[in-house]
Design a protein around this motif. Structure first.
Motif, short mmCIF file in Angstrom:
data_model
loop_
_atom_site.label_atom_id
_atom_site.label_comp_id
_atom_site.label_asym_id
_atom_site.label_seq_id
_atom_site.Cartn_x
_atom_site.Cartn_y
_atom_site.Cartn_z
N UNK A 29 -8.11 5.13 11.84
CA UNK A 29 -9.23 4.28 11.44
C UNK A 29 -8.87 2.80 11.44
N UNK A 30 -7.67 2.47 10.98
CA UNK A 30 -7.26 1.07 10.86
C UNK A 30 -6.42 0.60 12.05
N UNK A 31 -6.22 1.50 13.02
CA UNK A 31 -5.41 1.15 14.20
C UNK A 31 -4.06 0.57 13.76
N UNK A 32 -3.38 1.31 12.91
CA UNK A 32 -2.10 0.86 12.39
C UNK A 32 -1.01 1.07 13.44
N UNK A 33 -0.32 0.01 13.84
CA UNK A 33 0.70 0.14 14.88
C UNK A 33 2.00 0.75 14.35
N UNK A 34 2.88 1.11 15.27
CA UNK A 34 4.17 1.70 14.90
C UNK A 34 5.07 0.73 14.16
N UNK A 35 4.70 -0.53 14.15
CA UNK A 35 5.50 -1.54 13.45
C UNK A 35 5.36 -1.46 11.94
N UNK A 36 4.42 -0.65 11.46
CA UNK A 36 4.12 -0.58 10.03
C UNK A 36 4.31 0.85 9.50
N UNK A 37 4.66 0.94 8.23
CA UNK A 37 4.78 2.21 7.51
C UNK A 37 3.60 2.36 6.56
N UNK A 73 -9.39 7.22 -8.40
CA UNK A 73 -8.20 6.51 -8.85
C UNK A 73 -7.00 7.45 -8.85
N UNK A 74 -5.82 6.86 -8.81
CA UNK A 74 -4.60 7.67 -8.89
C UNK A 74 -3.61 7.44 -7.77
N UNK A 75 -4.09 6.99 -6.62
CA UNK A 75 -3.19 6.72 -5.50
C UNK A 75 -3.43 5.29 -5.02
N UNK A 76 -2.35 4.64 -4.62
CA UNK A 76 -2.41 3.30 -4.04
C UNK A 76 -1.84 3.37 -2.63
N UNK A 77 -2.59 2.89 -1.67
CA UNK A 77 -2.13 2.86 -0.28
C UNK A 77 -1.39 1.54 -0.05
N UNK A 78 -0.22 1.64 0.55
CA UNK A 78 0.55 0.47 0.96
C UNK A 78 0.85 0.58 2.44
N UNK A 79 0.55 -0.47 3.18
CA UNK A 79 0.85 -0.54 4.62
C UNK A 79 1.81 -1.70 4.79
N UNK A 80 3.05 -1.41 5.13
CA UNK A 80 4.09 -2.44 5.13
C UNK A 80 4.78 -2.54 6.48
N UNK A 81 5.00 -3.75 6.93
CA UNK A 81 5.67 -4.00 8.20
C UNK A 81 7.16 -3.74 8.07
N UNK A 82 7.73 -3.06 9.04
CA UNK A 82 9.14 -2.71 8.98
C UNK A 82 10.02 -3.95 8.93
N UNK A 83 9.61 -5.00 9.62
CA UNK A 83 10.39 -6.24 9.62
C UNK A 83 10.53 -6.81 8.21
N UNK A 84 9.50 -6.69 7.41
CA UNK A 84 9.55 -7.23 6.05
C UNK A 84 10.60 -6.52 5.22
N UNK A 85 10.78 -5.24 5.48
CA UNK A 85 11.72 -4.44 4.69
C UNK A 85 13.16 -4.93 4.86
N UNK A 86 13.42 -5.62 5.96
CA UNK A 86 14.77 -6.15 6.18
C UNK A 86 15.13 -7.24 5.18
N UNK A 87 14.13 -7.80 4.50
CA UNK A 87 14.37 -8.88 3.54
C UNK A 87 14.46 -8.36 2.11
N UNK A 88 14.45 -7.04 1.94
CA UNK A 88 14.40 -6.46 0.60
C UNK A 88 15.61 -6.84 -0.23
N UNK A 89 15.37 -7.12 -1.50
CA UNK A 89 16.43 -7.43 -2.43
C UNK A 89 17.30 -6.20 -2.68
N UNK A 90 18.51 -6.43 -3.16
CA UNK A 90 19.39 -5.32 -3.56
C UNK A 90 19.22 -5.08 -5.06
N UNK A 91 19.78 -3.98 -5.54
CA UNK A 91 19.78 -3.65 -6.96
C UNK A 91 18.37 -3.50 -7.53
N UNK A 92 17.49 -2.88 -6.76
CA UNK A 92 16.14 -2.60 -7.23
C UNK A 92 16.13 -1.19 -7.81
#
Length: 360
Positions: free
Chosen positions: A60-68, A201-220
């Motif tokens: 439906x949203x035409x989500x590319x392979x670049x996103x999770x 209610x009860x679920x939250x959808x998150x669509x996140x780009x894989x490139x962004x995940x490379x900037x994730x902080x440590x110790x989360x």
């Protein structure tokens, strides 16, 4: 049973056909002898539901392979915390466009984790419009991300063109996701609580780009780390299985409607009926949002005085209209016309508004 005209802002209307199907399958889901609520989240029957919902969202949203795609808990409000916890790192700055109460809440949480900056705000005008940003290119080497709220349920305003940004663009789309086509590639992260256009209610959808995940902080903390949920297909711990099942049914319904282009056309037709009743009232109904920022999801307006407002809400309730009181922070009236609100409900409300004006 008579159904009401449901204009609640959230939890909101769910398509009747979806509710009827869930009712039919509630006790014995696909001949398992159990309800979907009783199935193990590790079972093959539930796994099919889970992955089907992801597949339908992708379609439906035409989500590319670049996103999770993730199915998380805690509502959009938990994302206010998870986003800066994961991505506000290395002394960078989170930039915010303030367009209402929810963007204010997101900003407040980000301040707990690092530097923030308000790029633009319409607060001084009581959030009556979207503070447009044509581009965001120069002098922002310190930017971790830009955050916007795409639709503002309380004030009835909506982004109709999204800003260009040289840093990751993050959007809270809780109240208008699935209401129109999107260019997903423009966004590094989109998050949305389900209880407006996606289901209960009860679920939250998150669509996140894989490139962004490379900037994730440590110790989360494990459960607040996006990587945890990506590696486990949102099954690290027990997910909200019934909400995800309902999400899958709503997504099937959206496909049956003809997809997001048709849904957008329907939403425009519904909103125009009510906005016309406002605009043709010679000032009896006063819209809160400026015309170029009007929301197709939440239509906010006031009447000449408090007594007429009370009378309007009382008489509308007698006619089986539900959810028309404005948010307690600004008062007035609000009609939320999400995807599942039928055209007939909007026609009935516009007719009632016109009749009420003539009588008063």
């Amino acid at each position: 049973m008579n159904r009401t005209f449901n204009f609640n802002a959230g939890p909101a209307a769910i398509p009747l056909s979806v509710l009827e199907r869930a009712q039919k399958e509630l006790v014995n889901f696909q001949n398992t002898g159990m309800s979907i609520m009783e199935l193990s989240h590790r079972s093959k029957e539930y796994e099919r539901v889970h992955n089907h919902a992801k597949s339908l969202l992708t379609e439906l949203l035409a989500i590319p392979d670049t996103h999770e795609i993730l199915f998380l808990q805690g509502g959009a409000s938990l994302q206010f915390t998870m986003i800066p916890m994961n991505f506000l790192v290395n002394q960078k700055t989170a930039h915010f466009v303030l367009s209402g109460s929810w963007s204010e809440k997101a900003l407040a949480e980000a301040k707990l984790f690092g530097k923030t900056n308000v790029l633009a705000s319409s607060k001084s005008n009581n959030y009556s419009h979207i503070p447009q940003i044509a581009s965001f290119e120069d002098g922002q080497d310190d930017g971790a991300y830009m955050h916007i709220t795409s639709n503002n349920t309380i004030y009835g305003t909506q982004w109709h063109e999204y800003p260009d940004s040289s840093i990751p663009l993050i959007a809270d789309m809780s109240s208008d996701i699935l209401s129109k086509p999107l260019n997903i590639e423009k966004f590094s992260l989109i998050y949305a609580g389900a209880q407006k256009n996606l289901g209960p209610s009860g679920v939250t959808v998150v669509i996140v780009k894989k490139e962004l995940l490379a900037t994730t902080s440590s110790n989360i903390p494990t459960l607040l780390n996006y990587e945890t949920h990506i590696k486990n297909n949102s099954l690290y711990h027990t997910p909200p299985t019934f909400s995800i099942y309902m999400l899958s049914l709503v997504l099937e319904w959206a496909v049956e409607q003809g997809g997001l282009n048709i849904i957008q056309q329907n939403n425009e037709e519904k909103a125009n009926l009510i906005y016309s009743a406002i605009d043709e009232s010679d000032g009896f109904y006063t819209p809160h949002a400026e015309k170029n920022s009007r929301s197709l999801m939440n239509i906010t307006y006031t009447l000449p005085d408090e007594e007429l407002t009370k009378k309007f809400l009382q008489q509308s309730a007698e006619q089986h209209f539900v959810g028309l009181a404005g948010h307690r922070s600004i008062g007035g009236c609000r009609a939320s016309t999400y995807n599942a609100v039928p055209l007939e409900a909007c026609e009935a409300l516009a007719k009632f508004m016109t009749a009420f004006r003539k009588q008063n």
